[in-house]
Design a protein around this motif. Sequence first.
Motif, PDB file in Angstrom:
ATOM      1  N   LEU A 173       0.956  -1.216   0.068  1.00 50.12           N
ATOM      2  CA  LEU A 173      -0.149  -0.120   0.163  1.00 50.12           C
ATOM      3  C   LEU A 173       0.849   1.204   0.083  1.00 50.12           C
ATOM      4  O   LEU A 173       0.420   2.226  -0.547  1.00 50.12           O
ATOM      5  N   ASP A 174       2.077   1.036   0.676  1.00 52.41           N
ATOM      6  CA  ASP A 174       2.963   2.381   0.750  1.00 52.41           C
ATOM      7  C   ASP A 174       3.512   2.516  -0.771  1.00 52.41           C
ATOM      8  O   ASP A 174       3.809   3.881  -1.043  1.00 52.41           O
ATOM      9  N   LEU A 175       3.942   1.469  -1.248  1.00 52.09           N
ATOM     10  CA  LEU A 175       4.386   1.612  -2.641  1.00 52.09           C
ATOM     11  C   LEU A 175       3.267   1.884  -3.560  1.00 52.09           C
ATOM     12  O   LEU A 175       3.835   2.840  -4.501  1.00 52.09           O
ATOM     13  N   ARG A 176       2.191   1.588  -3.320  1.00 48.29           N
ATOM     14  CA  ARG A 176       0.969   2.195  -4.266  1.00 48.29           C
ATOM     15  C   ARG A 176       1.004   3.560  -4.406  1.00 48.29           C
ATOM     16  O   ARG A 176       1.007   4.354  -5.060  1.00 48.29           O
ATOM     17  N   GLU A 177       1.155   4.304  -2.744  1.00 51.27           N
ATOM     18  CA  GLU A 177       0.929   5.657  -2.636  1.00 51.27           C
ATOM     19  C   GLU A 177       2.218   6.333  -3.566  1.00 51.27           C
ATOM     20  O   GLU A 177       2.026   7.518  -3.734  1.00 51.27           O
ATOM     21  N   THR A 178       3.340   5.721  -3.206  1.00 49.73           N
ATOM     22  CA  THR A 178       4.492   6.419  -3.679  1.00 49.73           C
ATOM     23  C   THR A 178       4.553   6.563  -5.102  1.00 49.73           C
ATOM     24  O   THR A 178       4.922   7.550  -5.652  1.00 49.73           O
ATOM     25  N   TRP A 179       4.188   5.392  -5.700  1.00 53.55           N
ATOM     26  CA  TRP A 179       4.040   5.655  -7.174  1.00 53.55           C
ATOM     27  C   TRP A 179       2.848   5.747  -7.888  1.00 53.55           C
ATOM     28  O   TRP A 179       2.766   5.784  -9.042  1.00 53.55           O
ATOM     29  N   ARG A 180       1.843   6.261  -7.323  1.00 58.26           N
ATOM     30  CA  ARG A 180       0.491   6.416  -7.731  1.00 58.26           C
ATOM     31  C   ARG A 180       0.554   7.386  -9.045  1.00 58.26           C
ATOM     32  O   ARG A 180      -0.144   7.296 -10.014  1.00 58.26           O
ATOM     33  N   SER A 181       1.331   8.665  -8.868  1.00 62.68           N
ATOM     34  CA  SER A 181       1.533   9.590 -10.034  1.00 62.68           C
ATOM     35  C   SER A 181       2.134   8.788 -11.211  1.00 62.68           C
ATOM     36  O   SER A 181       1.861   9.379 -12.496  1.00 62.68           O
ATOM     37  N   ARG A 189      -2.756   2.950 -11.963  1.00 57.71           N
ATOM     38  CA  ARG A 189      -3.664   1.825 -11.986  1.00 57.71           C
ATOM     39  C   ARG A 189      -2.860   0.703 -11.497  1.00 57.71           C
ATOM     40  O   ARG A 189      -2.083   0.104 -11.991  1.00 57.71           O
ATOM     41  N   MET A 190      -2.977   0.482 -10.167  1.00 59.76           N
ATOM     42  CA  MET A 190      -2.439  -0.571  -9.300  1.00 59.76           C
ATOM     43  C   MET A 190      -3.446  -1.296  -8.532  1.00 59.76           C
ATOM     44  O   MET A 190      -4.197  -0.742  -7.723  1.00 59.76           O
ATOM     45  N   VAL A 191      -3.449  -2.468  -8.241  1.00 57.65           N
ATOM     46  CA  VAL A 191      -3.931  -3.433  -7.361  1.00 57.65           C
ATOM     47  C   VAL A 191      -3.130  -4.167  -6.494  1.00 57.65           C
ATOM     48  O   VAL A 191      -2.095  -4.893  -6.803  1.00 57.65           O
ATOM     49  N   VAL A 192      -3.512  -3.973  -5.097  1.00 65.10           N
ATOM     50  CA  VAL A 192      -2.728  -4.788  -4.117  1.00 65.10           C
ATOM     51  C   VAL A 192      -3.465  -6.035  -3.877  1.00 65.10           C
ATOM     52  O   VAL A 192      -4.572  -6.317  -3.378  1.00 65.10           O
TER      53      VAL A 192
END
Length: 316
Positions: free
Chosen positions: A106-114, A118-121
């Motif tokens: 979830l932290d990686l998704r937030e860091t890379w969101r920009s 489109r990411m699914v954990v």
Amino acid sequence: MTTKKTYLPQLGDSLFLTDGGLETTLIFHEGVELPHFAAFILLKDDAGRATLRRYYERYLEIAAAQGLGFVLEAPTWRASPDWAARLGLAPGELELFNRDAIRLLLDLRETWRSRVPRMVVSGCIGPRGDGYDPGETMTADEACAYHAGQAAAFAAAGANMIGAITMTNIPEAMGVVRAADAVGLPVAISFTVETDGRLPTGQTLAEAILTVDAVTGDAPAYYMLNCAHPTHFAGALETGESWVRRIAGLRANASKRSHQELNDAPDLDDGDPAELGREHAALLRRHGQIRVLGGCCGTDHRHVEAMSRACVAVPA
């Protein structure tokens, strides 16, 4: 059951990537010691967590460069009770590891969101036994009870779905589906297949998918194939039957060797990434429903990058 009704973005028209062979990459390429192939133990300290972050970020760079989605699969393939006992972990420690794995993603998704919007954990559930050998097969009820704690930890930590990777037999797959349904998470079932395109139990893919769907009311969101080279299963998908349309993802091996040959080999056969990419593109041209691409034994970011380059222009 209701799990299949939950929307997942990788079931649309866009291509999604996932990672490759986490454990083989860390052991053979980075010299990391993983007792019992248990990558989740790296979460125990900052150095291990940094190793995992670097691993995932190699793949996120590829997804960002190609403008593709990404399924972040947790490093929890071995994070279930029997394997934890072999590692000397108590049940409470195991739950914390499973939750922490999802928090990392979830932290990686937030860091890379920009860069990768489109990411699914996904919380990864592995088999109770070996990923190549079904061993002593559980009943579906036993499998549900065995995997329930891990599924609950994923749901509590905020995972979007569950990925059941290297399922070797039908009853365990059904049990995982029930465990996922009990906590309200969609689930993808990924079957291990041999060089003949059959499960290690000898059952066909058609029998496996049709049986799980019949018993669970089509509950899995989709199915995947893993731990085999495309030349091992491509022929099994050419039947034109409806069950083939349920396969939406591939996590292929780099090597054309059999599972026994891989077990006996002292080296890592990483095959030919470019060739593997072309073989995936050929599969997507025939089976446009396949939208998730990653790797299994022997694959790393080179293979997934080759897949993405070869497949990005293939129409859905």
